[in-house]
Design an enzyme around this catalytic site. Structure first.
Site, short mmCIF file in Angstrom:
data_model
loop_
_atom_site.label_atom_id
_atom_site.label_comp_id
_atom_site.label_asym_id
_atom_site.label_seq_id
_atom_site.Cartn_x
_atom_site.Cartn_y
_atom_site.Cartn_z
N GLU A 236 77.91 16.75 39.49
CA GLU A 236 77.91 16.22 40.84
C GLU A 236 79.21 15.49 41.16
O GLU A 236 79.72 15.57 42.29
CB GLU A 236 76.71 15.29 41.05
CG GLU A 236 75.36 16.00 41.04
CD GLU A 236 75.20 17.01 42.16
OE1 GLU A 236 75.96 16.95 43.15
OE2 GLU A 236 74.32 17.88 42.06
N TYR B 30 74.40 9.76 47.50
CA TYR B 30 74.11 11.17 47.24
C TYR B 30 73.99 11.45 45.74
O TYR B 30 73.02 12.07 45.28
CB TYR B 30 75.18 12.07 47.85
CG TYR B 30 75.08 13.47 47.31
CD1 TYR B 30 74.08 14.34 47.75
CD2 TYR B 30 75.92 13.91 46.29
CE1 TYR B 30 73.95 15.60 47.21
CE2 TYR B 30 75.79 15.16 45.74
CZ TYR B 30 74.79 16.02 46.21
OH TYR B 30 74.64 17.25 45.65
N ASP C 112 73.59 17.02 50.79
CA ASP C 112 75.02 17.31 50.79
C ASP C 112 75.34 18.12 52.04
O ASP C 112 74.50 18.26 52.94
CB ASP C 112 75.42 18.05 49.50
CG ASP C 112 74.85 19.46 49.41
OD1 ASP C 112 74.06 19.87 50.29
OD2 ASP C 112 75.19 20.17 48.44
#
Length: 356
Positions: free
Chosen positions: A48, A131, A149
């Protein structure tokens, strides 16, 4: 205002999407297949961080190289910062690499080498925002978390025909994503939404006929899927100018390590003067001499500005007593120096001009 989708349609969305995901999930090196045990939090977190503002295609080789060299958070935490920054070179947004190393060390120092499993604790770690915390909590630990996202924003904007423009619409899109996130299989649901946006619900020419969510999709019903998400007009990036210095001696080129803070901080680089609104000429040259600025320039676009660099060149004789700060790197091994893209471009220009 978004379309007010009936509750019974919202309830059907996770089941329909997960059936599609079970059959069509992308095979990615940081993922586990649907139904398999969750991947290690380290791998989810690392992927990520790398994927922030970077494509899957660009990240794959870096992820595999990093996890081969540093297979655990413990190994990464113990790594030399210069080696990590060098391995990161080419991925851009170098603050991510510095924060990544700080995060790995914080996990070892404060959590005994185990990533915490809640969004709140994850967000307290260096470099982890809302996130990433949601993605790690959902994918690695199975927590119900709302993972949004750019791909998910597009899917949700189309599902509900959200008329508000991004970035102002982010809060609305997050709330709508929350309204369809199921209490179970949250990690698979998050990855399914990402996959849908990356494959079928693409920015241009979405494959609506193949979409598992075509029935409840408001944008498809309107026949205007490509119109969403609506984006506010972007301002032109300001342009800056600078000079990059190529100092050559006995088959070696002078490299410096940039200050740890700021743009490209901690990276090995060619020396450069200030980046400003007008060309700075030879300001901040690393040593005196008969510099020659050629017609060749290098252009590079950063997030907030575009940069034009003139290239100044100097050949230093062996007997020169002036010792500039930095290190002399073999030109034939320059590809191993881990230069950021803008400096790698400048080096290629110099070598192309010299060999041409």
């Amino acid at each position: 205002m978004p379309v007010d989708m009936p509750l019974e349609e919202r309830v059907e969305i996770p089941a329909a999407l997960l059936r599609w995901y079970d059959a069509h999930a992308r095979a990615l090196p940081w993922r586990s297949p649907p139904g398999a045990p969750a991947p290690a939090a380290y791998r989810v977190w690392l992927s990520e961080v790398m994927l922030q503002q970077t494509t899957v295609a660009a990240v794959k080789s870096y992820f595999e190289a990093f996890t081969t060299r540093w297979p655990t958070v413990e190994a990464l935490a113990a790594a030399d910062e210069a080696e990590v920054m060098s391995a990161w070179a080419g991925l851009g947004y170098y603050a991510r690499a510095r924060n990544m190393l700080a995060c790995a060390r914080a996990v070892m120092r404060d959590h005994g080498g185990c990533f915490p499993d809640t969004e709140t604790e994850l967000r307290a770690l260096p470099g982890i925002g809302a996130y990433t915390a949601a993605a790690v909590a959902a994918i690695a630990f199975g927590r119900r978390a709302v993972v949004v996202d750019a791909n998910v924003e597009r899917v949700v904007a189309r599902l509900f025909a959200v008329e508000e423009a991004l970035p102002a619409a982010k809060a609305v899109l997050h709330a709508l994503a929350d309204s369809i996130t199921p209490p179970t299989r949250a990690g698979d649901f998050a990855q399914a939404m990402m996959d849908l946006g990356a494959t079928l619900c693409s920015p241009r020419k979405p494959a609506c006929a193949l979409c598992p969510l075509q029935a409840p999709c408001a944008a498809r019903a309107l026949g205007t899927a490509e119109r969403f998400p609506i984006k506010a007009a972007t301002k032109a990036r300001p342009r800056r100018f600078g000079t990059v210095f190529w100092v050559e001696r006995d088959g070696h080129v002078l490299l410096v390590t940039r200050e740890s803070k700021g743009l490209l901080g901690g990276m090995r680089a060619l020396p450069t003067g200030p980046w400003q609104d007008e060309a700075p000429g030879l300001a901040d040259a690393p040593l005196g001499g008969d510099w020659r600025i050629g017609a060749t320039e290098v252009s590079h676009v950063f997030t907030h500005f575009a940069l034009d660099l003139a290239i100044a060149r100097l050949r230093v004789e062996k007997g020169c007593t002036e010792k500039p700060a930095g290190e002399w790197w073999p030109i034939q091994r320059l590809d191993t120096a881990g230069l950021p893209t803008v400096f790698a471009k400048a080096a290629r220009k110099v070598l192309e001009d010299r060999n041409g």
